[in-house]
Scaffold this motif. Sequence first.
Motif, PDB file in Angstrom:
ATOM      1  N   LEU A 133      -5.308  11.777  -1.390  1.00 26.53           N
ATOM      2  CA  LEU A 133      -5.812  10.422  -1.159  1.00 26.53           C
ATOM      3  C   LEU A 133      -6.743   9.992  -2.291  1.00 26.53           C
ATOM      4  CD1 LEU A 133      -6.446  10.785   2.656  1.00 26.53           C
ATOM      5  CD2 LEU A 133      -4.979   9.045   1.622  1.00 26.53           C
ATOM      6  N   GLN A 134      -7.595  10.910  -2.733  1.00 18.87           N
ATOM      7  CA  GLN A 134      -8.514  10.566  -3.823  1.00 18.87           C
ATOM      8  C   GLN A 134      -7.747  10.284  -5.111  1.00 18.87           C
ATOM      9  OE1 GLN A 134     -11.955  10.147  -3.320  1.00 18.87           O
ATOM     10  NE2 GLN A 134     -11.536   9.057  -5.231  1.00 18.87           N
ATOM     11  N   ALA A 135      -6.680  11.055  -5.357  1.00 15.56           N
ATOM     12  CA  ALA A 135      -5.874  10.819  -6.559  1.00 15.56           C
ATOM     13  C   ALA A 135      -5.210   9.446  -6.508  1.00 15.56           C
ATOM     14  CB  ALA A 135      -4.825  11.918  -6.698  1.00 15.56           C
ATOM     15  N   LEU A 136      -4.735   9.043  -5.343  1.00 16.32           N
ATOM     16  CA  LEU A 136      -4.129   7.714  -5.190  1.00 16.32           C
ATOM     17  C   LEU A 136      -5.162   6.614  -5.410  1.00 16.32           C
ATOM     18  CD1 LEU A 136      -1.975   8.480  -2.015  1.00 16.32           C
ATOM     19  CD2 LEU A 136      -1.087   8.046  -4.317  1.00 16.32           C
ATOM     20  N   LEU A 137      -6.352   6.808  -4.845  1.00 16.27           N
ATOM     21  CA  LEU A 137      -7.413   5.819  -5.019  1.00 16.27           C
ATOM     22  C   LEU A 137      -7.845   5.733  -6.478  1.00 16.27           C
ATOM     23  CD1 LEU A 137      -9.538   6.689  -1.851  1.00 16.27           C
ATOM     24  CD2 LEU A 137      -8.156   4.629  -2.184  1.00 16.27           C
ATOM     25  N   ASP A 138      -7.915   6.889  -7.155  1.00 19.56           N
ATOM     26  CA  ASP A 138      -8.309   6.910  -8.564  1.00 19.56           C
ATOM     27  C   ASP A 138      -7.302   6.170  -9.446  1.00 19.56           C
ATOM     28  OD1 ASP A 138     -10.556   8.350  -7.899  1.00 19.56           O
ATOM     29  OD2 ASP A 138      -9.742  10.294  -8.521  1.00 19.56           O
ATOM     30  N   ARG A 139      -6.049   6.110  -8.986  1.00 23.29           N
ATOM     31  CA  ARG A 139      -5.027   5.335  -9.706  1.00 23.29           C
ATOM     32  C   ARG A 139      -5.155   3.836  -9.446  1.00 23.29           C
ATOM     33  NH1 ARG A 139       0.071   7.880 -10.729  1.00 23.29           N
ATOM     34  NH2 ARG A 139       0.854   5.741 -10.939  1.00 23.29           N
ATOM     35  N   GLN A 160      -7.647   1.987   7.521  1.00 22.53           N
ATOM     36  CA  GLN A 160      -7.219   2.949   8.525  1.00 22.53           C
ATOM     37  C   GLN A 160      -6.542   2.242   9.690  1.00 22.53           C
ATOM     38  OE1 GLN A 160     -11.271   4.898   8.806  1.00 22.53           O
ATOM     39  NE2 GLN A 160      -9.976   6.732   8.955  1.00 22.53           N
ATOM     40  N   ALA A 161      -5.623   2.948  10.332  1.00 23.30           N
ATOM     41  CA  ALA A 161      -4.946   2.420  11.518  1.00 23.30           C
ATOM     42  C   ALA A 161      -4.468   3.585  12.357  1.00 23.30           C
ATOM     43  CB  ALA A 161      -3.767   1.520  11.126  1.00 23.30           C
ATOM     44  N   TRP A 162      -4.224   3.301  13.638  1.00 23.87           N
ATOM     45  CA  TRP A 162      -3.556   4.285  14.477  1.00 23.87           C
ATOM     46  C   TRP A 162      -2.066   4.275  14.158  1.00 23.87           C
ATOM     47  CZ3 TRP A 162      -6.961   7.299  16.374  1.00 23.87           C
ATOM     48  CH2 TRP A 162      -8.147   6.852  16.935  1.00 23.87           C
ATOM     49  N   PRO A 198       0.815  -1.218   0.000  1.00 25.31           N
ATOM     50  CA  PRO A 198       0.000   0.000   0.000  1.00 25.31           C
ATOM     51  C   PRO A 198       0.844   1.261   0.000  1.00 25.31           C
ATOM     52  CG  PRO A 198       0.168  -0.830   2.228  1.00 25.31           C
ATOM     53  CD  PRO A 198       0.897  -1.820   1.348  1.00 25.31           C
ATOM     54  N   VAL A 199       0.232   2.331  -0.403  1.00 28.64           N
ATOM     55  CA  VAL A 199       0.791   3.660  -0.168  1.00 28.64           C
ATOM     56  C   VAL A 199       0.313   4.085   1.222  1.00 28.64           C
ATOM     57  CG1 VAL A 199       0.870   6.057  -0.925  1.00 28.64           C
ATOM     58  CG2 VAL A 199       0.700   4.219  -2.607  1.00 28.64           C
ATOM     59  N   TRP A 200       1.247   4.351   2.087  1.00 33.32           N
ATOM     60  CA  TRP A 200       0.905   4.734   3.461  1.00 33.32           C
ATOM     61  C   TRP A 200       0.895   6.264   3.554  1.00 33.32           C
ATOM     62  CZ3 TRP A 200       5.445   5.218   7.252  1.00 33.32           C
ATOM     63  CH2 TRP A 200       5.017   5.828   8.427  1.00 33.32           C
ATOM     64  N   VAL A 201      -0.232   6.805   3.995  1.00 31.68           N
ATOM     65  CA  VAL A 201      -0.388   8.243   4.180  1.00 31.68           C
ATOM     66  C   VAL A 201      -0.715   8.491   5.645  1.00 31.68           C
ATOM     67  CG1 VAL A 201      -1.680  10.318   3.528  1.00 31.68           C
ATOM     68  CG2 VAL A 201      -1.222   8.536   1.821  1.00 31.68           C
ATOM     69  N   LEU A 237      -3.058   2.843   2.936  1.00 33.16           N
ATOM     70  CA  LEU A 237      -3.152   2.744   4.391  1.00 33.16           C
ATOM     71  C   LEU A 237      -3.123   4.164   4.940  1.00 33.16           C
ATOM     72  CD1 LEU A 237      -3.079   1.308   7.148  1.00 33.16           C
ATOM     73  CD2 LEU A 237      -0.581   1.255   6.943  1.00 33.16           C
ATOM     74  N   LEU A 238      -4.176   4.547   5.645  1.00 32.13           N
ATOM     75  CA  LEU A 238      -4.300   5.902   6.188  1.00 32.13           C
ATOM     76  C   LEU A 238      -4.202   5.826   7.702  1.00 32.13           C
ATOM     77  CD1 LEU A 238      -4.944   8.926   5.883  1.00 32.13           C
ATOM     78  CD2 LEU A 238      -7.376   8.316   5.830  1.00 32.13           C
ATOM     79  N   THR A 239      -3.197   6.476   8.277  1.00 27.48           N
ATOM     80  CA  THR A 239      -3.008   6.448   9.728  1.00 27.48           C
ATOM     81  C   THR A 239      -3.316   7.810  10.344  1.00 27.48           C
ATOM     82  OG1 THR A 239      -0.633   6.964   9.541  1.00 27.48           O
ATOM     83  CG2 THR A 239      -1.264   4.635   9.650  1.00 27.48           C
ATOM     84  N   HIS A 240      -3.686   7.771  11.620  1.00 25.15           N
ATOM     85  CA  HIS A 240      -4.038   8.962  12.380  1.00 25.15           C
ATOM     86  C   HIS A 240      -3.500   8.833  13.802  1.00 25.15           C
ATOM     87  CE1 HIS A 240      -7.136   9.545   9.221  1.00 25.15           C
ATOM     88  NE2 HIS A 240      -7.392   8.263   9.403  1.00 25.15           N
ATOM     89  N   ILE A 241      -3.556   9.937  14.531  1.00 26.88           N
ATOM     90  CA  ILE A 241      -3.274   9.930  15.963  1.00 26.88           C
ATOM     91  C   ILE A 241      -4.534  10.242  16.757  1.00 26.88           C
ATOM     92  CG2 ILE A 241      -2.060  11.172  17.819  1.00 26.88           C
ATOM     93  CD1 ILE A 241       0.384  11.266  16.066  1.00 26.88           C
TER      94      ILE A 241
END
Length: 437
Positions: free
Chosen positions: A85-91, A123-125, A67-70, A96-100
């Motif tokens: 993120l939308q541009a990556l998904l469109d490709r 999604q992940a922490w 995955p591309v991790w953002v 993998l999208l992480t947050h705090i």
Amino acid sequence: MNRAVYTLGLRALAPLVWLWMARRAKRAGGEWGIFSPERFGRAAPARGTPGRIVSDRDAPQAWDAAPVWVHAVSLGETRAAQPLLQALLDRGLPVLLTHITATGRAEGARLFADAIARGQLRQAWLPYDFPGATRRFLAAAKPRCGILIEREIWPNLLAAARRAHVPMALVSARFSESSLRQAGRLGAVMREALAGLDLVLAQTAADAERLARAGVPRSSVSGNLKFDLSLPQDRVREGQAWRTRLGRPVVALASTREGEDGPFIDALKRLAGTPGGPLFLLIPRHPQRFEEAAALLEQAGLAYVRRSTGQAPEARTTVLLGDTLGEMAFYYAAADVAVVAGSFAPLGGQNLIEACAAGVPVIVGPHTFNFQQAANDAIEAGAAQRQADPAQAVAAALALLADPGARQAASDAARAWFASHAGATARTMEALAPWLR
């Protein structure tokens, strides 16, 4: 300070950080997963089932491709990352999208519900910046690259990425004088982290210059991803229709932060009891402050309704309390003028770009160092103006309501200024292209 000393200090302070997070979670609500396996790099989200956790032994098999991790730390960064993120998904790339923070994760789940449902985005922490946690996280996720949004620099995470041969980018990077001073206090550990970035794309030339002084060997200017946002048109239409039905002028007091609601409410008191006068949308930045703002309105004796109740404002209503999430496009579309707060206390200001995208004249306060270039450019373009305090901001908003010609000119300037800065997403995708093939 070297990285070993940094890590010792981080471990020593961890209980205080966890206590702070627990208190914030109690006020704000939501699931923070403070002691969840993900926070320690011991688990990863399974494909297509964002609520289920699999062990790190099984996690690599959960990915169909690297995955591309953002990483978007919180609410603001998640919204900023939306066009990329939308541009990556469109490709067709897995992400993998992480947050705090819980607000960031909730916004990501809302914005990309379809991609999550089909298993393309997970999604992940983000794990705590302990060496073992970051190493386990990267071993489980196996990203092809990592993309950090705006200014998320974690020394052990970047060191682990270097050891795992995961290329790392800092994009839409903003780096204020305050950030530069903080980096200087951390010394060698921050210089090592910044020097280890493979790609740095700054919002402005000033950001790039400060990053170079902090230790980034090379960077380029790609612009601000927030200029490529696309307002949800259903929410825009809903806001416009709501404003038409209301039949009154509307002023949005948007993204108010600690210490700002009281002065704004004081400025509104003299308008109380003026039937048919402007309706003010008071929109706290963080959900944990909704109740505090409601209590202040009660104490002031102002007639108000809460957006969350669905109750329609009456002629005597002075304030609508925006105690909902994910509706900023609705609020701006409903407004004739927007006061973008977070800038009337020394907090750095909040994003004024979304208001300009909606074609709303903007008023900001004196403290806009988090968006300094954008604020200065918008003011120069006639899309925004700066006022010293909440009382003067309310007076300026009323003056614009009383002068339709000036208000229309500022609205046109806001749309034109926003449109002239588009393209950061395309430039970022072009720079990332070698990692995305």
